[in-house]
Design an enzyme around this catalytic site. Structure first.
Site, short mmCIF file in Angstrom:
data_model
loop_
_atom_site.label_atom_id
_atom_site.label_comp_id
_atom_site.label_asym_id
_atom_site.label_seq_id
_atom_site.Cartn_x
_atom_site.Cartn_y
_atom_site.Cartn_z
N GLU A 57 0.76 -1.25 -0.03
CA GLU A 57 -0.07 0.05 -0.11
C GLU A 57 0.79 1.36 -0.08
O GLU A 57 0.64 2.10 -0.85
CB GLU A 57 -1.00 0.02 1.19
CG GLU A 57 -1.81 -1.07 1.50
CD GLU A 57 -1.21 -2.22 2.25
OE1 GLU A 57 -2.13 -2.63 3.08
OE2 GLU A 57 -0.03 -2.67 2.19
N CYS A 85 -2.63 -2.90 7.64
CA CYS A 85 -2.04 -2.78 9.18
C CYS A 85 -2.45 -0.98 9.44
O CYS A 85 -2.71 -0.37 8.55
CB CYS A 85 -0.67 -2.83 9.12
SG CYS A 85 0.60 -1.99 8.49
N CYS A 88 -0.35 1.32 7.28
CA CYS A 88 -0.95 1.65 6.12
C CYS A 88 -2.15 2.39 6.01
O CYS A 88 -2.57 3.08 5.43
CB CYS A 88 -1.10 0.34 5.36
SG CYS A 88 0.55 -0.67 4.87
#
Length: 152
Positions: A57, A85, A88
């Site tokens: 990402e 996560c 990101c």
């Protein structure tokens, strides 16, 4: 880069995940779409780059921002194979991504529908529209096969 139909954007992210797996990276892939065109794509590169922030990402956001000449990606959509996560999710928020589409949920490390639920926090600057479960079975299978092979 590639002009394609909306239903195939996640397929492109899944191809990036498969390429990451082939390089020995955790198989996560991402593409960013703007005005119906894929403008950035990446797979995880944490091992290759010796960079813990080189998640798919983040790499795709960097490419898209460079290509558009702006840190704001408000007209862009992100397709990623695994629930982002916290790091990101923060990058997605700061980039002002319009919509997030992700495949497999991540009970252990995810931060969108699991864990801290980043976009629901009052301190979150921008929350994209979120659509989960897109290509979930294939994304999950790629991850399971990768980790099964690593365990031998």
């Amino acid at each position: 880069m590639t002009r394609t139909r909306p239903l195939s954007f996640m397929d492109e992210a899944l191809k990036e995940a498969e390429a990451a797996a082939a390089r020995g990276e955790v198989p996560v892939g991402a593409v960013i779409v703007c005005e119906g065109e894929v403008i950035a794509s990446a797979g995880n590169r944490t091992l290759a780059d010796n960079d813990p922030t080189a998640h798919a990402e983040v790499l795709a956001i960097r490419q898209a921002a460079s290509r558009l000449g702006s840190q704001r990606l408000g007209d862009c959509d992100l397709y990623v194979t695994l629930e982002p996560c916290a790091m990101c999710a923060g990058a997605i928020s700061f980039a002002r991504i319009r919509r997030l589409y992700f495949g497999a949920g991540d009970v252990k490390g995810g931060a969108v529908e699991h864990g801290p639920r980043f976009f629901c926090q009052p301190t979150c600057h921008h929350a994209p529209e979120v659509y989960s479960g897109i290509g979930e079975q294939r994304a999950g299978r790629i991850l399971k096969d990768f980790f099964k092979a690593r365990r031998g």
